[in-house]
Design a protein around this motif. Structure first.
Motif, PDB file in Angstrom:
ATOM      1  N   ALA A 133       0.839  -1.209   0.000  1.00 30.74           N
ATOM      2  CA  ALA A 133       0.000   0.000   0.000  1.00 30.74           C
ATOM      3  C   ALA A 133       0.869   1.253   0.000  1.00 30.74           C
ATOM      4  CB  ALA A 133      -0.935  -0.007   1.209  1.00 30.74           C
ATOM      5  N   ALA A 134       1.958   1.212   0.773  1.00 31.86           N
ATOM      6  CA  ALA A 134       2.857   2.378   0.824  1.00 31.86           C
ATOM      7  C   ALA A 134       3.541   2.594  -0.528  1.00 31.86           C
ATOM      8  CB  ALA A 134       3.903   2.194   1.921  1.00 31.86           C
ATOM      9  N   SER A 135       3.866   1.504  -1.208  1.00 29.93           N
ATOM     10  CA  SER A 135       4.516   1.613  -2.522  1.00 29.93           C
ATOM     11  C   SER A 135       3.566   2.176  -3.568  1.00 29.93           C
ATOM     12  CB  SER A 135       4.999   0.236  -2.979  1.00 29.93           C
ATOM     13  OG  SER A 135       5.985  -0.246  -2.101  1.00 29.93           O
ATOM     14  N   ALA A 136       2.290   1.830  -3.451  1.00 27.14           N
ATOM     15  CA  ALA A 136       1.297   2.276  -4.441  1.00 27.14           C
ATOM     16  C   ALA A 136       0.792   3.684  -4.176  1.00 27.14           C
ATOM     17  CB  ALA A 136       0.123   1.301  -4.450  1.00 27.14           C
ATOM     18  N   ALA A 137       1.013   4.187  -2.964  1.00 24.41           N
ATOM     19  CA  ALA A 137       0.483   5.515  -2.592  1.00 24.41           C
ATOM     20  C   ALA A 137       1.194   6.637  -3.300  1.00 24.41           C
ATOM     21  CB  ALA A 137       0.589   5.722  -1.089  1.00 24.41           C
TER      22      ALA A 137
END
Length: 137
Positions: A133-137
């Motif tokens: 999720a952090a990578s996609a944010a």
């Protein structure tokens, strides 16, 4: 105006969200669940993942939860999250750190009873979801 239901998202620290919404998607252990007004009552366990909120026909908010439970009624959804963070505030470095800790804990728990290993594995899966999720944010 589209039909709505009350969505409340509570973490141990605070009430993060409480308002009428058109739809919410939650990361249940059985798979992501889309919830609309009038949904059948149930209680579900949550895995680490993203809660998506829709209002006025568009996605308005994304919140990452590390796990917890959701109580669903036709008029209300109450999410009791172990930990919750807006996706925009997630840190990839923090997620990587948690993932490393969880991997080490899983290795250390190799000789532990299955119930202990299952809890450690849940933490590992939540940390992976947080990193993604952090990578996609």
């Amino acid at each position: 105006m589209a039909a709505t239901f009350e969505l409340e998202l509570v973490s141990p620290e605070k009430l993060l969200l409480s308002r009428p919404v058109e739809m919410a998607t939650i990361p249940a252990w059985e798979g992501d669940m889309g919830i609309l007004p009038g949904h059948s009552p149930m209680v579900v366990a949550l895995k680490g993942g993203i809660i998506r909120v829709r209002e006025n026909g568009a996605e308005t908010e994304r919140l990452f939860v590390m796990g917890g439970f959701a109580e669903i009624t036709p008029e209300r959804v109450t999410v009791l999250a172990d930990e919750a963070t807006p996706v925009t505030e997630l840190s990839r470095a923090e997620a990587e750190s948690r993932l490393s800790e969880a991997e080490a804990a899983l290795t250390a728990a190799a000789a532990e009873p299955e119930a202990v290993r299952d809890r450690v594995m849940d933490r590992l899966l939540a940390a992976r979801a947080m990193r993604d999720a952090a990578s996609a944010a």
